[in-house]
Design a protein around this motif. Sequence first.
Motif, PDB file in Angstrom:
ATOM      1  N   ILE A   1     -85.014 -19.157   3.024  1.00 26.05           N
ATOM      2  CA  ILE A   1     -84.357 -19.890   4.111  1.00 26.05           C
ATOM      3  C   ILE A   1     -83.020 -20.464   3.650  1.00 26.05           C
ATOM      4  CG2 ILE A   1     -84.503 -22.001   5.511  1.00 26.05           C
ATOM      5  CD1 ILE A   1     -87.546 -21.510   5.686  1.00 26.05           C
ATOM      6  N   CYS A   2     -82.985 -20.942   2.405  1.00 29.98           N
ATOM      7  CA  CYS A   2     -81.803 -21.641   1.890  1.00 29.98           C
ATOM      8  C   CYS A   2     -80.758 -20.710   1.271  1.00 29.98           C
ATOM      9  CB  CYS A   2     -82.234 -22.677   0.841  1.00 29.98           C
ATOM     10  SG  CYS A   2     -83.309 -23.967   1.503  1.00 29.98           S
ATOM     11  N   SER A   3     -80.974 -19.422   1.314  1.00 32.27           N
ATOM     12  CA  SER A   3     -80.032 -18.478   0.713  1.00 32.27           C
ATOM     13  C   SER A   3     -78.970 -18.045   1.721  1.00 32.27           C
ATOM     14  CB  SER A   3     -80.788 -17.242   0.207  1.00 32.27           C
ATOM     15  OG  SER A   3     -81.355 -16.534   1.310  1.00 32.27           O
ATOM     16  N   PRO A   4     -77.813 -17.559   1.259  1.00 34.10           N
ATOM     17  CA  PRO A   4     -76.777 -17.051   2.173  1.00 34.10           C
ATOM     18  C   PRO A   4     -77.319 -15.898   3.016  1.00 34.10           C
ATOM     19  CG  PRO A   4     -75.875 -17.375  -0.017  1.00 34.10           C
ATOM     20  CD  PRO A   4     -77.359 -17.532  -0.149  1.00 34.10           C
ATOM     21  N   MET A   5     -76.872 -15.817   4.264  1.00 40.27           N
ATOM     22  CA  MET A   5     -77.351 -14.768   5.168  1.00 40.27           C
ATOM     23  C   MET A   5     -76.630 -13.442   4.955  1.00 40.27           C
ATOM     24  SD  MET A   5     -77.924 -16.996   8.664  1.00 40.27           S
ATOM     25  CE  MET A   5     -76.616 -18.199   8.342  1.00 40.27           C
ATOM     26  N   ILE A   6     -75.358 -13.519   4.566  1.00 36.05           N
ATOM     27  CA  ILE A   6     -74.580 -12.324   4.248  1.00 36.05           C
ATOM     28  C   ILE A   6     -73.877 -12.581   2.923  1.00 36.05           C
ATOM     29  CG2 ILE A   6     -74.258 -11.695   6.677  1.00 36.05           C
ATOM     30  CD1 ILE A   6     -71.439 -12.810   6.539  1.00 36.05           C
ATOM     31  N   PRO A   7     -73.382 -11.540   2.241  1.00 36.21           N
ATOM     32  CA  PRO A   7     -72.699 -11.760   0.964  1.00 36.21           C
ATOM     33  C   PRO A   7     -71.594 -12.809   1.087  1.00 36.21           C
ATOM     34  CG  PRO A   7     -73.067  -9.428   1.301  1.00 36.21           C
ATOM     35  CD  PRO A   7     -73.471 -10.105   2.577  1.00 36.21           C
TER      36      PRO A   7
ATOM     37  N   ILE B   1     -84.260 -28.810   3.224  1.00 33.95           N
ATOM     38  CA  ILE B   1     -83.774 -27.474   3.585  1.00 33.95           C
ATOM     39  C   ILE B   1     -82.254 -27.516   3.644  1.00 33.95           C
ATOM     40  CG2 ILE B   1     -83.682 -25.719   5.400  1.00 33.95           C
ATOM     41  CD1 ILE B   1     -86.482 -26.546   6.242  1.00 33.95           C
ATOM     42  N   THR B   2     -81.603 -26.663   2.869  1.00 36.02           N
ATOM     43  CA  THR B   2     -80.138 -26.574   2.887  1.00 36.02           C
ATOM     44  C   THR B   2     -79.741 -25.139   3.222  1.00 36.02           C
ATOM     45  OG1 THR B   2     -80.100 -26.157   0.492  1.00 36.02           O
ATOM     46  CG2 THR B   2     -79.828 -28.439   1.212  1.00 36.02           C
ATOM     47  N   VAL B   3     -78.851 -24.995   4.178  1.00 35.27           N
ATOM     48  CA  VAL B   3     -78.484 -23.656   4.655  1.00 35.27           C
ATOM     49  C   VAL B   3     -76.971 -23.467   4.650  1.00 35.27           C
ATOM     50  CG1 VAL B   3     -78.691 -22.004   6.549  1.00 35.27           C
ATOM     51  CG2 VAL B   3     -80.553 -23.621   6.116  1.00 35.27           C
ATOM     52  N   PRO B   4     -76.450 -22.595   3.775  1.00 33.40           N
ATOM     53  CA  PRO B   4     -75.012 -22.290   3.803  1.00 33.40           C
ATOM     54  C   PRO B   4     -74.704 -21.345   4.966  1.00 33.40           C
ATOM     55  CG  PRO B   4     -76.104 -20.939   2.157  1.00 33.40           C
ATOM     56  CD  PRO B   4     -77.159 -21.861   2.713  1.00 33.40           C
ATOM     57  N   GLU B   5     -73.437 -21.159   5.248  1.00 26.09           N
ATOM     58  CA  GLU B   5     -72.992 -20.252   6.311  1.00 26.09           C
ATOM     59  C   GLU B   5     -73.526 -20.652   7.686  1.00 26.09           C
ATOM     60  OE1 GLU B   5     -72.874 -16.315   3.364  1.00 26.09           O
ATOM     61  OE2 GLU B   5     -74.415 -16.454   4.911  1.00 26.09           O
ATOM     62  N   SER B   6     -73.828 -21.937   7.869  1.00 21.30           N
ATOM     63  CA  SER B   6     -74.483 -22.376   9.109  1.00 21.30           C
ATOM     64  C   SER B   6     -73.646 -22.201  10.380  1.00 21.30           C
ATOM     65  CB  SER B   6     -74.943 -23.825   8.974  1.00 21.30           C
ATOM     66  OG  SER B   6     -73.853 -24.700   8.788  1.00 21.30           O
ATOM     67  N   PRO B   7     -72.290 -22.142  10.330  1.00 23.27           N
ATOM     68  CA  PRO B   7     -71.552 -21.913  11.584  1.00 23.27           C
ATOM     69  C   PRO B   7     -71.917 -20.604  12.273  1.00 23.27           C
ATOM     70  CG  PRO B   7     -70.077 -22.819   9.937  1.00 23.27           C
ATOM     71  CD  PRO B   7     -71.365 -22.510   9.230  1.00 23.27           C
ATOM     72  N   MET B   8     -72.514 -19.677  11.544  1.00 20.58           N
ATOM     73  CA  MET B   8     -72.906 -18.407  12.163  1.00 20.58           C
ATOM     74  C   MET B   8     -73.969 -18.610  13.245  1.00 20.58           C
ATOM     75  SD  MET B   8     -72.669 -15.256   9.479  1.00 20.58           S
ATOM     76  CE  MET B   8     -73.975 -15.725   8.370  1.00 20.58           C
ATOM     77  N   PHE B   9     -74.731 -19.714  13.157  1.00 20.23           N
ATOM     78  CA  PHE B   9     -75.765 -19.955  14.164  1.00 20.23           C
ATOM     79  C   PHE B   9     -75.166 -20.253  15.534  1.00 20.23           C
ATOM     80  CE2 PHE B   9     -78.164 -20.637  10.282  1.00 20.23           C
ATOM     81  CZ  PHE B   9     -79.381 -20.037  10.577  1.00 20.23           C
ATOM     82  N   ASN B  10     -73.887 -20.607  15.573  1.00 19.89           N
ATOM     83  CA  ASN B  10     -73.201 -20.868  16.840  1.00 19.89           C
ATOM     84  C   ASN B  10     -72.365 -19.669  17.285  1.00 19.89           C
ATOM     85  OD1 ASN B  10     -73.563 -23.158  18.455  1.00 19.89           O
ATOM     86  ND2 ASN B  10     -72.666 -24.497  16.906  1.00 19.89           N
ATOM     87  N   ALA B  11     -72.464 -18.562  16.550  1.00 16.25           N
ATOM     88  CA  ALA B  11     -71.670 -17.371  16.864  1.00 16.25           C
ATOM     89  C   ALA B  11     -72.586 -16.266  17.379  1.00 16.25           C
ATOM     90  CB  ALA B  11     -70.923 -16.894  15.615  1.00 16.25           C
ATOM     91  N   PRO B  12     -72.538 -15.955  18.679  1.00 12.13           N
ATOM     92  CA  PRO B  12     -73.412 -14.917  19.252  1.00 12.13           C
ATOM     93  C   PRO B  12     -73.295 -13.579  18.529  1.00 12.13           C
ATOM     94  CG  PRO B  12     -72.324 -16.148  20.989  1.00 12.13           C
ATOM     95  CD  PRO B  12     -71.690 -16.581  19.697  1.00 12.13           C
TER      96      PRO B  12
ATOM     97  N   MET C   1     -87.740 -35.575   5.851  1.00 15.44           N
ATOM     98  CA  MET C   1     -87.186 -34.223   5.779  1.00 15.44           C
ATOM     99  C   MET C   1     -85.678 -34.268   5.966  1.00 15.44           C
ATOM    100  SD  MET C   1     -88.201 -30.758   7.787  1.00 15.44           S
ATOM    101  CE  MET C   1     -89.516 -30.515   6.615  1.00 15.44           C
ATOM    102  N   MET C   2     -85.010 -33.427   5.203  1.00 16.75           N
ATOM    103  CA  MET C   2     -83.558 -33.271   5.325  1.00 16.75           C
ATOM    104  C   MET C   2     -83.269 -31.806   5.629  1.00 16.75           C
ATOM    105  SD  MET C   2     -80.849 -33.693   2.190  1.00 16.75           S
ATOM    106  CE  MET C   2     -79.520 -32.511   1.969  1.00 16.75           C
ATOM    107  N   ILE C   3     -82.575 -31.564   6.736  1.00 14.67           N
ATOM    108  CA  ILE C   3     -82.092 -30.220   7.056  1.00 14.67           C
ATOM    109  C   ILE C   3     -80.576 -30.312   7.127  1.00 14.67           C
ATOM    110  CG2 ILE C   3     -82.057 -28.338   8.730  1.00 14.67           C
ATOM    111  CD1 ILE C   3     -84.867 -29.080   9.553  1.00 14.67           C
ATOM    112  N   CYS C   4     -79.917 -29.629   6.220  1.00 20.57           N
ATOM    113  CA  CYS C   4     -78.462 -29.747   6.088  1.00 20.57           C
ATOM    114  C   CYS C   4     -77.821 -28.369   6.066  1.00 20.57           C
ATOM    115  CB  CYS C   4     -78.134 -30.513   4.799  1.00 20.57           C
ATOM    116  SG  CYS C   4     -76.368 -30.814   4.548  1.00 20.57           S
ATOM    117  N   GLY C   5     -76.818 -28.185   6.897  1.00 18.03           N
ATOM    118  CA  GLY C   5     -76.074 -26.939   6.904  1.00 18.03           C
ATOM    119  C   GLY C   5     -74.631 -27.185   6.513  1.00 18.03           C
ATOM    120  N   CYS C   6     -73.941 -26.138   6.079  1.00 16.58           N
ATOM    121  CA  CYS C   6     -72.522 -26.286   5.760  1.00 16.58           C
ATOM    122  C   CYS C   6     -71.774 -24.992   6.011  1.00 16.58           C
ATOM    123  CB  CYS C   6     -72.330 -26.757   4.320  1.00 16.58           C
ATOM    124  SG  CYS C   6     -72.434 -25.448   3.104  1.00 16.58           S
TER     125      CYS C   6
END
Length: 227
Positions: free
Chosen positions: A209-215, A164-175, A132-137
């Motif tokens: 899961i792999c789509s952008p969370m916000i525009p 699994i590839t997830v864009p906008e991943s820095p948001m997961f570290n932003a409360p 499995m590959m889980i990659c964020g950017c």
Amino acid sequence: MKILVLNGSPKHEKSDTMHITRAFLDGMKEAAPQEIRIVDIIDKHIEYCTGCFTCKRNGGKCIHNDDMKELLSEVLESDLLLFSYPLYCYGMPAPMKAFADRTMPLSSMAMKKQGDRYVHVGQANFSHLKFMMICGCGFPNSKQNFEPAVMQFKLMFPNNHTIITVPESPMFNAPEAAEVTVPRSELVKQGGKQYAETGEIDEKLLAEICSPMIPEDVYAEICNKEM
């Protein structure tokens, strides 16, 4: 299931991508008990591969005396090998690439045709392994971004892989982004549970899961304001 998680981020547990990975593992644990070991690659002593091929000619013994021998043993004892890493220059961070290069002892110099390409014949039996590959950017776009890393992973592990590839991943570290990251984490968790139960993730759920969370333009504007 015995799961070996290779965390390729130099940020250790604070990795943006590891937030996603932990949600996935939580989902797996909801389905059934899991034996999970997380290895921070940045903390391991892994010399660069010299391409001497000694390992391929002498039964897998490498010229380097470092942590790879133990790591390769753990790989072969696992059921699932999970690569968790942020996208660096459209690929793996250097420490994880060094790890990938040093998996050479698993195969021999002999070649065989597999489909429409040639591969090295294995020196070790890892046919039981799933990958499995889980990659964020940090970019907002899913396309024209992850393709090189995805192709590399598919070529490295042509069978039994899930990506699994997830864009906008820095948001997961932003409360302050919890409004969008918490629901996305729940989707990832759902994916983990589904994977543990069936060995795969539904295509529709995976796409979500792999789509952008916000525009994309909104995300880029927020990032630019914080510079």
